[in-house]
Design an enzyme around this catalytic site. Sequence first.
Site, PDB file in Angstrom:
ATOM      1  CB  SER A 129      -8.026  -2.780   1.399  1.00 33.09           C
ATOM      2  OG  SER A 129      -9.365  -3.055   0.950  1.00 33.09           O
ATOM      3  CE1 TYR A 153      -7.975   2.946   2.701  1.00 32.65           C
ATOM      4  CE2 TYR A 153      -9.509   1.730   1.440  1.00 32.65           C
ATOM      5  CZ  TYR A 153      -8.642   1.904   2.458  1.00 32.65           C
ATOM      6  OH  TYR A 153      -8.369   0.585   3.314  1.00 32.65           O
ATOM      7  CE  LYS A 157      -5.004   0.589   2.488  1.00 33.51           C
ATOM      8  NZ  LYS A 157      -3.981   0.603   3.907  1.00 33.51           N
TER       9      LYS A 157
END
Length: 349
Positions: A129, A153, A157
């Site tokens: 992302s 979060y 990644k």
Amino acid sequence: MARRILVTGGAGYIGSHTVLQLLLAEFTVSVVDNLDNASEAAIDRVTELAGKHGKNLTFHKIDLRDRDELKKLFASTKFDAVVHFAGLKAVGESVQKPMLYYNNNITGTVVLLETMAEHGCKKLVFSSSATVYGWPKEVPCTEEFPLCATNPYGRTKLFIEEICRDIYKSDSDWNMILLRYFNPVGAHPSGKIGEDPCGIPNNLMPFVQQVAVGRRPALTVFGNDYKTKDGTGVRDYIHVVDLAEGHIAALKKIFEGSSGGCEVYNLGTGKGTSVLEMVKAFEKASGKKIPLVMAERRPGDSETVYSSTKKAEKELKWKAKYGIEEMCRDQWNWASKNPWGYGKPDSVQ
Ligand code: NAD
Ligand code: UFG
């Protein structure tokens, strides 16, 4: 013989669109999804949209962390590559429940990578992302920018990217492509599949869509005092079908390659659009007025983020085709045909 691809998280938003494009490109596809944030109806609709290719899709309701079930699947089917979407993605929730995110996203990925290695499947496309660029010092973001994460979060990644780079360093047979998505929006032009988040949407366009169909009274605009054209945040919105095609391009590169590798590519359009511009485009496409409430900046948000598209254009030979007009048209087509997503009014908040 058609190549067989395992798609984790293939019942979800980006996964379902990618599975459809894979089937149309004559791949055979197995989907693994625990349906934590998806509906099996998406799989049925993809099967229908794929027409004669629909028979090449199989679905397995498995949690990636269930090592025994995953092993059974790999023992019964030989996969040529894995496209790995499965994961939790709500930034706010990840701050409240970091262990849920580390457990699901990191453990799920580690179990997957170990199972792949045990079965000699060493080709992977991973959903990273643009969140790994944090608040970039300048734009457009190129793949060489320093990486950072501002919430659990984002850290999952970043950690998974690093895990992939470490695995490749230790075993150059692996061929991995890490795709950094910018802001996926829109839906398949048929209006049969689209984004259907559980609960209150975190992201801009699913929220706008729910206001348009009367499920929410107004859009809260998080900050109108940024140093941008109209004071609102600027992002690189990309049509989900373009994004899906980016995965086909990545797989082609992996299959054409004679050696291993671990490469990262941005998937974006290279264009920045503000919140107000996006709302205006959606109002035009839908004919619906979106009432706005101006509010404080959302903690953790960046001001302006958009992508450099050069590397993907050059090395994947992929470029986004659609602009925000098509994104809003297709988002509205999906929303108006499925105001309650795949579910029924009493099963959604
Ligand atoms: P989504 O929630 O619609 O899809 C993710 C899917 O993974 C869901 O169907 C969910 O049920 C499944 N899943 C979650 N944990 C699982 C597990 N342990 N085992 C099996 N299945 C599991 O999300 P999406 O928007 O389609 O995103 C797909 C991927 O792309 C995610 O990894 C996400 O972090 C990443 N990504 C998304 C965006 C975005 O804005 N949508 C941006 C950048 C990156
Ligand atoms: N916004 C609002 N109101 C809302 C929702 C969003 O004004 O109700 C604004 C945000 O402040 C931001 C813009 O709309 O300026 C886009 O916000 P999104 O939440 O849609 O997207 P983000 O760029 O903040 O983040 C998303 C995903 C991340 C991912 C990132 C890059 O949530 O996980 O895109 O891919 F990392």
